[in-house]
Structure formats: structure tokens, C-alpha cells
Scaffold this motif. Structure first.
Motif, short mmCIF file in Angstrom:
data_model
loop_
_atom_site.label_atom_id
_atom_site.label_comp_id
_atom_site.label_asym_id
_atom_site.label_seq_id
_atom_site.Cartn_x
_atom_site.Cartn_y
_atom_site.Cartn_z
N PHE A 246 71.27 20.07 97.23
CA PHE A 246 71.67 19.72 98.60
C PHE A 246 70.62 18.77 99.20
O PHE A 246 69.43 18.95 98.97
CB PHE A 246 71.59 20.97 99.49
CG PHE A 246 72.89 21.70 99.68
CD1 PHE A 246 74.11 21.07 99.56
CD2 PHE A 246 72.87 23.03 100.04
CE1 PHE A 246 75.28 21.76 99.78
CE2 PHE A 246 74.03 23.73 100.26
CZ PHE A 246 75.24 23.10 100.13
N SER A 247 71.03 17.82 100.00
CA SER A 247 70.05 17.06 100.78
C SER A 247 70.74 16.16 101.79
O SER A 247 71.82 15.65 101.55
CB SER A 247 69.17 16.20 99.87
OG SER A 247 68.21 15.48 100.63
N GLY A 248 70.07 16.00 102.94
CA GLY A 248 70.53 15.03 103.92
C GLY A 248 70.09 13.63 103.53
O GLY A 248 70.62 12.64 104.03
N ARG A 249 69.12 13.54 102.62
CA ARG A 249 68.67 12.24 102.11
C ARG A 249 69.51 11.86 100.90
O ARG A 249 69.58 12.61 99.94
CB ARG A 249 67.20 12.30 101.71
CG ARG A 249 66.25 12.56 102.87
CD ARG A 249 64.82 12.70 102.36
NE ARG A 249 64.42 11.54 101.58
CZ ARG A 249 63.30 11.48 100.85
NH1 ARG A 249 62.50 12.52 100.80
NH2 ARG A 249 62.99 10.39 100.17
N LYS A 250 70.10 10.69 100.96
CA LYS A 250 70.99 10.28 99.88
C LYS A 250 70.45 9.05 99.15
O LYS A 250 71.21 8.32 98.52
CB LYS A 250 72.38 9.98 100.46
CG LYS A 250 73.00 11.17 101.20
CD LYS A 250 74.32 10.80 101.84
CE LYS A 250 74.86 11.96 102.67
NZ LYS A 250 76.14 11.63 103.36
N ASP A 251 69.12 8.82 99.24
CA ASP A 251 68.56 7.66 98.58
C ASP A 251 68.55 7.88 97.07
O ASP A 251 68.52 9.00 96.57
CB ASP A 251 67.13 7.38 99.08
CG ASP A 251 66.21 8.56 98.86
OD1 ASP A 251 65.48 8.54 97.86
OD2 ASP A 251 66.25 9.50 99.68
N LYS A 252 68.57 6.79 96.36
CA LYS A 252 68.69 6.82 94.90
C LYS A 252 67.54 7.58 94.24
O LYS A 252 67.75 8.32 93.27
CB LYS A 252 68.75 5.39 94.35
CG LYS A 252 69.01 5.31 92.86
CD LYS A 252 69.13 3.86 92.41
CE LYS A 252 69.39 3.77 90.91
NZ LYS A 252 69.51 2.35 90.46
N THR A 253 66.33 7.43 94.78
CA THR A 253 65.16 8.08 94.18
C THR A 253 65.31 9.60 94.23
O THR A 253 65.04 10.30 93.24
CB THR A 253 63.88 7.67 94.92
OG1 THR A 253 63.73 6.25 94.84
CG2 THR A 253 62.66 8.34 94.31
N THR A 254 65.75 10.12 95.37
CA THR A 254 65.92 11.56 95.52
C THR A 254 66.98 12.08 94.56
O THR A 254 66.80 13.12 93.91
CB THR A 254 66.34 11.89 96.98
OG1 THR A 254 65.29 11.48 97.86
CG2 THR A 254 66.57 13.39 97.15
#
Length: 294
Positions: A246-254
Motif C-alpha cells: 500500500f502507499s500514497g506515493r506512486k513514484d516509480k522508485t517506491t
């Protein structure tokens, strides 16, 4: 003489901005000692002692930067006078030449260069402090993880697979420090599945071992032990675990870090009912239970 050695880069930025508006013709003298191997302590001590001997040194503002660079803003400090000071300083420091590390800026005329200079320094400090905070967080998380693992029953760890296979009704686990996310996911899924919850990384480790879930939705940004650290630990405990991050961050690195560690998927927030059900249905443990029931 005013010597600035605390929050130097921020105060340098603020003072340069004031000078750019009020005294754009003011000179700023830059000594790039970060390019030398002179130790910071003796360097600063010698520099200040030598500067005190300069005429009108009481008018100087001296900025001692964290990276060892020094800047001077001083009215009436002539270029020839500055070079004479540098020559004496080189003799005192027992170094051949300091001319290659000095620059003289006219604040208004050379504003772009000065702005780039202090911005680079501030960014470097911010990055260093962020790295130090992250290192401290990791060390704390590691200690917390060890403490949690020491309290987990090894017999429960050993029979996670058997308990999961023996259970007939699928169990979905939600590990998220955000109560709203836990509540929303629980409300969506509890009609069709048994549910287990954890509100931080420590509880996620403990509850996973206790519940042996068929699928775990694991938040990345938890306060005590980060989701990626929990993920790595859980795969050591149970290599066949089925985990969606789960995450609110959707950047490629994450996303890529989660998948590289071994997560079977990634679900960004906010999520939909259909997304939750799709991931649950993709779990082979859920599928096996549903096929057996059919």
C-alpha cells in the motif's frame, strides 16, 4: 567582527539577499577551503586570528560553512588588501598558494553565481541531514524489529504454512497506520473474508505470524518499522507469503523497490473496491480455498 558558525548557509542566503537589494555593489569574498585538506579546526582558528589584524576587521561578517568554505562580507575591504591578507594566511597555514581557491563577487553583478553557490550548500546540508535521519530511523527500526522477533513464538513461525492451508475461509490482513485505510478496506472485504489488522510495523510482524493470512496489504510508510523493512523480514519468516504493498506515493522508485524485495503487487491510495478484490482474488492461497469450497 561578526562570526557566523550556526545555520551559516541559511544566514548567508538571507544576508546576501538583503545586500542584493540594498547594497548591490557590495563585494563578497569566497574562499573554497573545501578543496583543501587543511583541518577545519586549525583553519578556522588561524583564519579568524589573521583577519583580526586587518584594518576595519570589526566591520566584517564571516560565514564559516559546514563544508569548510569561508565567505566574507566587509565594507571597505579592497581587493588589494584582500590579496595581501590571503598571502599572509597562506604563510601562516604553511601552504604554497591559496589563489586558486578564492573568488571575489560583486553581489549585484554576480548574483546568479552567488545564488547558485548558497543554494548548492543548502541542498547539500539538507541531503546530509536527511541521510542522517534515515540512518537513525533504520537503526531504530532494526532494533525494534529484533525486539519484536524475540517475542514471537518460534512454533508459530514454523507452522504458518500448515495453519494457512488448514483454514477453509480466506483471511485478509491489512497493515496500515492510517485508521481510515484500515476501516475502508475492512468494510469492503469483511463480508466475504475473515480480517486481521495491524496499525504499525511491529504489529504487522506479530499479527502476520499469529494470523497466517492468505494475503497481506502492507503500507510502506509506517512510523516504527517501515513497510520495506517489514516486507524483507516477513519473507525471511515465510518466503511464500503473498503481500501487496500500500502507499500514497506512486513514484516509480517506491514501486520498483517493493517489487524487487518480493512484493507480488502494488496498490496506490486511494484504492477502489474493485482493486482490492482483484488483488485478493489473485492470491493463490485464496484461490485454493475457493476451489476447495466449490
Amino acid at each position: 567582527m561578526i562570526v557566523i558558525a550556526s545555520k551559516t548557509e541559511i544566514r548567508l542566503r538571507d544576508d546576501l539577499r538583503k545586500c542584493a537589494k540594498l547594497k548591490p555593489n557590495q563585494r563578497c569574498f569566497f574562499l573554497e577551503f573545501s578543496r583543501t585538506d587543511i583541518p577545519k579546526g586549525p583553519l578556522f582558528e588561524t583564519f579568524l586570528r589573521q583577519l583580526e589584524e586587518v584594518t576595519n576587521a570589526y566591520m566584517a561578517k564571516v560565514y564559516l560553512c559546514r563544508d569548510k568554505d569561508i565567505l566574507i562580507i566587509m565594507e571597505g575591504f579592497m581587493q588589494r588588501q584582500f590579496h595581501g591578507f590571503i598571502q599572509k594566511l597562506a604563510e601562516e597555514l604553511k601552504t604554497d598558494d591559496l589563489t586558486e581557491i578564492i573568488n571575489i563577487f560583486e553581489i549585484g553583478k554576480n548574483w546568479d553565481e552567488l545564488e547558485a553557490l548558497y543554494t548548492k550548500k543548502i541542498n547539500a546540508i539538507n541531503q546530509l541531514e536527511e541521510e542522517q535521519r534515515e540512518e537513525k530511523r533504520k537503526n531504530t527500526a532494526e532494533q525494534t524489529t529484533l525486539e519484536v522477533l524475540s517475542k514471537i513464538n518460534p512454533d508459530q513461525v514454523a507452522n504458518i504454512t500448515q495453519r494457512r492451508d488448514k483454514r477453509t475461509r480466506p483471511l485478509v490482513m491489512i497493515a496500515d497506520d492510517d485508521q481510515l485505510s484500515r476501516t475502508l478496506a475492512g468494510n469492503v472485504l469483511r463480508g466475504d473474508y475473515d480480517m486481521a489488522f495491524a496499525k504499525n510495523g511491529s504489529e504487522a510482524l506479530q499479527e502476520f505470524v499469529a494470523a497466517a493470512p492468505d494475503i497481506l496489504f502492507l503500507d510502506i510508510g509506517m512510523p516504527d518499522i517501515g513497510g520495506h523493512e517489514v516486507l524483507e523480514c516477513l519473507f525471511q519468516i515465510n518466503p511464500e507469503a503473498y503481500i501487496i504493498m500500500f502507499s500514497g506515493r506512486k513514484d516509480k522508485t517506491t514501486i520498483m523497490k517493493s517489487l524487487e524485495i518480493g512484493a507480488q503487487g502494488f496498490l496506490g491510495k486511494p484504492f477502489t473496491r474493485e482493486q482490492l478484490y482483484t488483488h485478493v482474488q489473485n492470491s493463490p492461497f485464496v484461490q485454493n480455498k475457493q476451489n476447495t469450497a466449490a
